[in-house]
Design a protein around this motif. Structure first.
Motif, PDB file in Angstrom:
ATOM      1  N   ARG A  12      -1.158   7.457   9.022  1.00 54.76           N
ATOM      2  CA  ARG A  12      -0.527   7.377   7.692  1.00 54.76           C
ATOM      3  C   ARG A  12      -1.422   6.635   6.704  1.00 54.76           C
ATOM      4  O   ARG A  12      -1.497   6.987   5.527  1.00 54.76           O
ATOM      5  CB  ARG A  12       0.834   6.675   7.780  1.00 54.76           C
ATOM      6  CG  ARG A  12       1.895   7.455   8.517  1.00 54.76           C
ATOM      7  CD  ARG A  12       2.339   8.655   7.752  1.00 54.76           C
ATOM      8  NE  ARG A  12       2.891   8.213   6.487  1.00 54.76           N
ATOM      9  CZ  ARG A  12       3.473   8.982   5.604  1.00 54.76           C
ATOM     10  NH1 ARG A  12       3.591  10.249   5.833  1.00 54.76           N
ATOM     11  NH2 ARG A  12       3.943   8.500   4.485  1.00 54.76           N
ATOM     12  N   ARG A  13      -2.120   5.621   7.177  1.00 53.73           N
ATOM     13  CA  ARG A  13      -3.036   4.873   6.320  1.00 53.73           C
ATOM     14  C   ARG A  13      -4.181   5.774   5.857  1.00 53.73           C
ATOM     15  O   ARG A  13      -4.576   5.749   4.697  1.00 53.73           O
ATOM     16  CB  ARG A  13      -3.571   3.662   7.088  1.00 53.73           C
ATOM     17  CG  ARG A  13      -4.313   2.697   6.208  1.00 53.73           C
ATOM     18  CD  ARG A  13      -4.915   1.573   7.004  1.00 53.73           C
ATOM     19  NE  ARG A  13      -3.887   0.678   7.487  1.00 53.73           N
ATOM     20  CZ  ARG A  13      -3.868   0.167   8.710  1.00 53.73           C
ATOM     21  NH1 ARG A  13      -4.793   0.470   9.581  1.00 53.73           N
ATOM     22  NH2 ARG A  13      -2.917  -0.663   9.072  1.00 53.73           N
ATOM     23  N   ARG A  14      -4.692   6.603   6.774  1.00 54.97           N
ATOM     24  CA  ARG A  14      -5.752   7.552   6.406  1.00 54.97           C
ATOM     25  C   ARG A  14      -5.236   8.597   5.416  1.00 54.97           C
ATOM     26  O   ARG A  14      -5.944   8.971   4.473  1.00 54.97           O
ATOM     27  CB  ARG A  14      -6.324   8.228   7.654  1.00 54.97           C
ATOM     28  CG  ARG A  14      -7.234   7.308   8.468  1.00 54.97           C
ATOM     29  CD  ARG A  14      -7.934   8.051   9.596  1.00 54.97           C
ATOM     30  NE  ARG A  14      -7.009   8.526  10.609  1.00 54.97           N
ATOM     31  CZ  ARG A  14      -6.647   7.825  11.686  1.00 54.97           C
ATOM     32  NH1 ARG A  14      -7.142   6.620  11.887  1.00 54.97           N
ATOM     33  NH2 ARG A  14      -5.803   8.340  12.564  1.00 54.97           N
ATOM     34  N   GLU A  15      -4.000   9.062   5.605  1.00 56.58           N
ATOM     35  CA  GLU A  15      -3.402  10.023   4.682  1.00 56.58           C
ATOM     36  C   GLU A  15      -3.279   9.424   3.282  1.00 56.58           C
ATOM     37  O   GLU A  15      -3.559  10.104   2.289  1.00 56.58           O
ATOM     38  CB  GLU A  15      -2.024  10.459   5.176  1.00 56.58           C
ATOM     39  CG  GLU A  15      -2.062  11.335   6.408  1.00 56.58           C
ATOM     40  CD  GLU A  15      -0.684  11.557   7.008  1.00 56.58           C
ATOM     41  OE1 GLU A  15       0.334  11.125   6.402  1.00 56.58           O
ATOM     42  OE2 GLU A  15      -0.610  12.156   8.094  1.00 56.58           O
ATOM     43  N   LEU A  16      -2.859   8.180   3.207  1.00 52.61           N
ATOM     44  CA  LEU A  16      -2.757   7.492   1.916  1.00 52.61           C
ATOM     45  C   LEU A  16      -4.129   7.421   1.257  1.00 52.61           C
ATOM     46  O   LEU A  16      -4.280   7.738   0.074  1.00 52.61           O
ATOM     47  CB  LEU A  16      -2.187   6.083   2.097  1.00 52.61           C
ATOM     48  CG  LEU A  16      -2.226   5.174   0.874  1.00 52.61           C
ATOM     49  CD1 LEU A  16      -1.336   5.711  -0.244  1.00 52.61           C
ATOM     50  CD2 LEU A  16      -1.804   3.758   1.257  1.00 52.61           C
TER      51      LEU A  16
END
Length: 76
Positions: A12-16
């Protein structure tokens, strides 16, 4: 990547980070102009965009303002 987070949080951090990078590119910002618009250092923005760090709420506010959008667009 932080070693104590489960993989889904890292993802999710990479998606953000990808979303922020895509939005600032689509808005016509260079890395330098985006740093100036947000008031964040190049290193901080790079770490956020690579998903290496949890951005502070105030960082997300600055990023959203520079992109003329809401935080919910960034984190959706």
């Amino acid at each position: 990547m932080p070693r104590d987070h489960p993989e889904w949080i890292n993802e999710r951090r990479r998606e953000l980070g990808d979303r922020i990078a895509d939005l600032h590119t689509a808005a016509g910002h260079t890395k330098k102009s985006f740093c100036e618009a947000t008031g964040l250092s190049r290193r901080t923005l790079q770490r956020i965009e690579r998903g290496e760090t949890d951005p502070r709420y105030s960082d997300l506010l600055r990023i959203a303002a520079a992109l003329d959008t809401r935080i919910s667009v960034l984190v959706d």
